[in-house]
Scaffold this motif. Structure first.
Motif, PDB file in Angstrom:
ATOM      1  N   THR A 120       0.908  -1.559   0.179  1.00  0.00           N
ATOM      2  CA  THR A 120      -0.309  -0.128   0.048  1.00  0.00           C
ATOM      3  C   THR A 120       0.683   1.692   0.130  1.00  0.00           C
ATOM      4  O   THR A 120       2.029   2.036   0.858  1.00  0.00           O
ATOM      5  CB  THR A 120      -1.071   0.514   1.222  1.00  0.00           C
ATOM      6  OG1 THR A 120      -2.246   1.525   1.056  1.00  0.00           O
ATOM      7  CG2 THR A 120      -0.508   0.297   2.415  1.00  0.00           C
ATOM      8  N   PHE A 121       0.293   2.359  -0.711  1.00  0.00           N
ATOM      9  CA  PHE A 121       0.710   3.291  -0.603  1.00  0.00           C
ATOM     10  C   PHE A 121       0.248   3.676   1.010  1.00  0.00           C
ATOM     11  O   PHE A 121      -0.121   4.680   1.334  1.00  0.00           O
ATOM     12  CB  PHE A 121       0.659   4.628  -1.671  1.00  0.00           C
ATOM     13  CG  PHE A 121       1.608   6.246  -1.572  1.00  0.00           C
ATOM     14  CD1 PHE A 121       3.076   5.007  -2.612  1.00  0.00           C
ATOM     15  CD2 PHE A 121       1.085   6.722  -1.321  1.00  0.00           C
ATOM     16  CE1 PHE A 121       3.206   6.587  -3.359  1.00  0.00           C
ATOM     17  CE2 PHE A 121       1.874   8.450  -1.419  1.00  0.00           C
ATOM     18  CZ  PHE A 121       3.180   8.081  -3.123  1.00  0.00           C
ATOM     19  N   TYR A 154       5.472   2.418  -1.716  1.00  0.00           N
ATOM     20  CA  TYR A 154       4.905   1.160  -1.016  1.00  0.00           C
ATOM     21  C   TYR A 154       5.580   1.036  -0.419  1.00  0.00           C
ATOM     22  O   TYR A 154       6.666   0.382  -0.026  1.00  0.00           O
ATOM     23  CB  TYR A 154       4.681   0.183  -2.820  1.00  0.00           C
ATOM     24  CG  TYR A 154       3.927   1.147  -3.966  1.00  0.00           C
ATOM     25  CD1 TYR A 154       2.437   1.126  -3.548  1.00  0.00           C
ATOM     26  CD2 TYR A 154       4.199   1.841  -4.611  1.00  0.00           C
ATOM     27  CE1 TYR A 154       1.520   1.531  -4.134  1.00  0.00           C
ATOM     28  CE2 TYR A 154       3.223   2.361  -5.300  1.00  0.00           C
ATOM     29  CZ  TYR A 154       2.161   2.141  -5.245  1.00  0.00           C
ATOM     30  OH  TYR A 154       0.978   2.679  -5.986  1.00  0.00           O
ATOM     31  N   LYS A 195       0.179  -3.513  -5.795  1.00  0.00           N
ATOM     32  CA  LYS A 195       0.403  -2.054  -5.319  1.00  0.00           C
ATOM     33  C   LYS A 195      -0.882  -1.704  -5.239  1.00  0.00           C
ATOM     34  O   LYS A 195      -2.086  -1.760  -6.157  1.00  0.00           O
ATOM     35  CB  LYS A 195       1.389  -1.919  -6.035  1.00  0.00           C
ATOM     36  CG  LYS A 195       2.544  -1.813  -6.654  1.00  0.00           C
ATOM     37  CD  LYS A 195       3.464  -0.526  -7.407  1.00  0.00           C
ATOM     38  CE  LYS A 195       4.541  -0.843  -7.739  1.00  0.00           C
ATOM     39  NZ  LYS A 195       4.798   0.177  -8.804  1.00  0.00           N
ATOM     40  N   SER A 197      -3.356   1.471  -2.883  1.00  0.00           N
ATOM     41  CA  SER A 197      -3.423   2.294  -2.143  1.00  0.00           C
ATOM     42  C   SER A 197      -5.422   2.263  -1.540  1.00  0.00           C
ATOM     43  O   SER A 197      -6.324   3.097  -1.999  1.00  0.00           O
ATOM     44  CB  SER A 197      -3.949   3.870  -2.590  1.00  0.00           C
ATOM     45  OG  SER A 197      -3.969   4.608  -2.007  1.00  0.00           O
TER      46      SER A 197
END
Length: 223
Positions: A120-121, A154, A195, A197
């Motif tokens: 996750t960012f 990330y 990846k 968010s």
């Protein structure tokens, strides 16, 4: 969390009257989990007492207590004989990722991955393991060292998918760290990262633990 909860394991940290562990396990049940294996170490007796006294709504919860600290990788290798599937989801008990775990499994299978990491960012990577992955999801580097002031990136959200063979390859009988030993070694060898968010919490500091009630109140309302 020792200053805040000196005699309580992190998974038992109370959040709105329930241990953090309850939120994690209930989240897994929402996504169809039927069996959960807990690998316990520090203050394990508290967790065992709680788990054995709870109704898990049909979910089987199996407990293993480490005879000595084995690290994140060593602990996973220790419980392999208790795991009945060829693809295995593993996660940290003190973190909660509000995202679609079914999509993570689809990603893992579509890549033919041996290990996948949920990423996750975040805007401040200082507390977390920083992961570099290309557009195809191949993990290029895994840096577990905190990097204060390095800005966004990330990070490892503490949720993993393993093929059984990957866990069988972890050394037995000694302490092994997934983050410092296994993942860096597997970069470029079938290690993938998805990846995203999405909201994520790790209750490892008094500040983040203090925000857990608001975070989990939102997360559990939306499943």
């Amino acid at each position: 969390l020792r200053d805040v909860l000196p005699d309580t394991p992190k998974v038992m940290a109370p959040v709105d009257g329930k241990p953090f562990l309850r939120y994690v396990i209930d989240r897994l049940r929402v996504f169809g989990a039927r069996r959960v294996v807990l690998s316990l170490g520090h203050l394990a007796d508290d967790v065992v007492t709680y788990v054995n006294g709870e109704d898990w709504n049909g979910l089987e919860v199996v407990i293993h207590v480490e005879p000595e600290p084995m690290g994140t990788g060593g602990a996973l290798r220790e419980v392999l004989s208790l795991i009945e599937t060829d693809t295995i989801m593993a996660m940290n008990g003190d973190a909660f990722a509000r995202t679609d775990l079914d999509s993570f499994l689809d990603f893992h299978r579509s890549r033919g991955a041996t290990i996948s990491i949920l990423l996750t960012f975040v805007h401040d990577v200082g507390r977390y393991g920083v992961v570099e992955a290309d557009d195809g999801g191949h993990v290029l580097s895994f840096d577990e060292k905190p990097r204060d002031g390095d800005g966004g990136g990330y990070v490892n959200a503490g949720v993993y998918l393993f093929e059984r063979s990957a866990i069988e390859g972890i050394a037995t009988g000694r302490l092994v760290s997934l983050e410092r030993e296994v993942f860096p070694r597997e970069c470029g060898r079938g290690l993938y990262g998805l990846k995203g968010s999405f909201p994520f919490i790790d209750i490892g500091t008094p500040e983040s633990y203090g925000s857990a009630r608001d975070f989990l109140g939102v997360a559990t309302d939306d499943n």
